[in-house]
Design an enzyme around this catalytic site. Structure first.
Site, PDB file in Angstrom:
ATOM      1  CE1 TYR A 146      -3.201  -2.939   0.913  1.00 18.60           C
ATOM      2  CE2 TYR A 146      -4.542  -0.977   1.094  1.00 18.60           C
ATOM      3  CZ  TYR A 146      -4.435  -2.337   0.963  1.00 18.60           C
ATOM      4  OH  TYR A 146      -5.564  -3.089   0.877  1.00 18.60           O
ATOM      5  CE  LYS A 195       2.560 -17.961  -2.052  1.00 21.93           C
ATOM      6  NZ  LYS A 195       1.644 -19.127  -2.090  1.00 21.93           N
ATOM      7  CG  ASP A 227      -1.200 -20.490  -0.625  1.00 32.07           C
ATOM      8  OD1 ASP A 227      -0.645 -20.397   0.489  1.00 32.07           O
ATOM      9  OD2 ASP A 227      -0.680 -21.098  -1.585  1.00 32.07           O
ATOM     10  CG  ASP A 251      -7.773  -5.166   1.837  1.00 33.12           C
ATOM     11  OD1 ASP A 251      -8.747  -4.745   2.475  1.00 33.12           O
ATOM     12  OD2 ASP A 251      -7.703  -5.133   0.593  1.00 33.12           O
ATOM     13  CG  ASP A 255     -13.283  -7.695   2.594  1.00 31.84           C
ATOM     14  OD1 ASP A 255     -13.091  -6.941   3.566  1.00 31.84           O
ATOM     15  OD2 ASP A 255     -13.697  -7.298   1.490  1.00 31.84           O
TER      16      ASP A 255
END
Ligand code: IPM
Ligand code: MG
Length: 362
Positions: A146, A195, A227, A251, A255
């Protein structure tokens, strides 16, 4: 206690949900003997319309002087609004990023738990959710993709866009410490999500997280690839207590975590710096489709106000009174459209706020 709260109603459903949260705070103040002062500032699309930028320096300075900030939501329809096709620093979302950075809000806490009353709205099979889950995502908020360098150029005749993902050890350490501190007050488990099979920043993330873990021998630390975490969230959400992760992964995963609670309209969040100061906002967006129709769910914002009371003002009893009032309203069968199911009483945004207010007791 006297508290100066800067409010940022923002765009879309922002103004209606912030209004309800302020009224709930006012009522809480009356019941427990506190004064909450509200000072609104503009941010997002409404600020662009008025001043040409998503956040003015004056608005940021006003926010800095407050004891805490309560935010609704910013932005219009992605891909289809007057604020979309403009330079990145002039989009509504840029205001959000600027205020996060400007206030040093590196720690974003997003609790996700299942209200038994809403268990039927959970899209997972009952056997997967058992008697419910209760997790909190601790998302790094001022680093990573970001805030890395970004640009779009033509390279060898081909349009090429670059975003950079950078983390240093200090940034990782402070958010990891936050996650472990929170875990100490909960079920003492931290799942650090990265990751590390691909990214250098994730390897550093793992290393620093393990160092921090040494100071918290009672807390179990596990590492999980992002993942796999996305999969585990819908396969076995009960395994999670505290999920610690970087900005972009947080982020996305937040959700997902919120959706399995039945509705993103229920989930609060807090963004904190090193002090007691914080910005509190619902985890959901500005929902421009339903703005101004009095059908939005104000509960996430009201619960964010409750987080404000405990994190910024140490008013834990007052925060609990708000959470109890929300619980009561749900038990009594009131539902906004997003969590409505047959047999319950459908109410609008304003009515939901009023029902919650009326149930705030000492
Ligand atoms: C969130 C939002 C923001 C983010 C957007 C609006 C920039 O999705 O708070 O989760 O990505 O951080
Ligand atoms: Mg998001």
């Amino acid at each position: 206690m006297k508290c100066n709260i800067v409010t940022i109603p923002g765009d879309g459903i922002g103004p209606e949900i912030v209004r309800e949260a302020c009224l709930v705070l006012e009522k809480t103040g009356e019941v427990f003997g506190h004064e909450f002062h509200f000072q609104p500032i503009l941010m997002g699309g409404c600020s662009i319309d008025r001043y040409g930028v998503p956040l003015t320096d004056e608005a940021l300075e006003t926010a800095k002087k407050a004891d805490a900030v309560l935010l609704g939501a910013v932005g219009g329809k992605v891909g289809n609004s007057k604020w979309y096709d403009v330079a990145p620093n002039l989009r509504p979302e840029a205001g959000l990023l600027a205020i996060r950075k400007g206030l040093g809000l590196f720690a974003n806490l997003r609790p996700a738990y299942l209200y038994q009353e809403l268990a039927k709205a959970c899209p997972l099979k009952p056997e997967l959710i058992g008697d419910g889950f209760d997790m909190i995502i601790v998302r790094e908020l001022t680093g990573g993709l970001y805030f890395g360098e970004r640009h779009t150029d033509v390279v060898d005749g081909v349009e090429t866009a670059v975003d950079t993902l950078t983390y240093n050890e200090k940034e990782i350490r402070r958010i990891a410490v936050k996650a472990f501190e929170i875990a100490m007050k909960r079920r003492k488990k931290v799942t650090s999500v990265d990751k590390a099979n691909v990214l250098d920043s994730s390897r550093l993330w793992r290393k620093v997280t393990e160092e921090v873990a040494k100071d918290y021998p009672e807390v179990e630390l596990e590492h999980m690839l992002v993942d796999n975490c996305a999969m585990q969230l819908v396969m076995n959400p009960r395994q999670f207590d505290v999920i610690l992760t970087e900005n972009m992964f947080g982020d996305i995963l937040s959700d997902e975590a919120s959706m399995i609670t039945g509705s993103i309209g229920m989930l609060s969040s807090a963004s904190l710096n090193e002090t007691k100061f914080g910005l509190y906002e619902p985890s959901h967006g500005s929902a421009p489709d339903i703005a101004g129709q009095d059908i939005a769910n104000p509960i996430a914002t009201i619960l964010s106000a409750a987080m404000m009371l405990s994190y910024s003002f140490d008013l834990d009893r007052e925060a609990q009174a708000i959470r109890d009032a929300v619980q009561k309203v749900l038990t009594e069968g009131y539902r906004t459209a997003d969590i409505y199911q047959e047999g319950f009483t459908k109410v609008g945004c304003g009515k939901m706020g009023e029902l919650i207010r009326d149930r705030i007791v000492k």
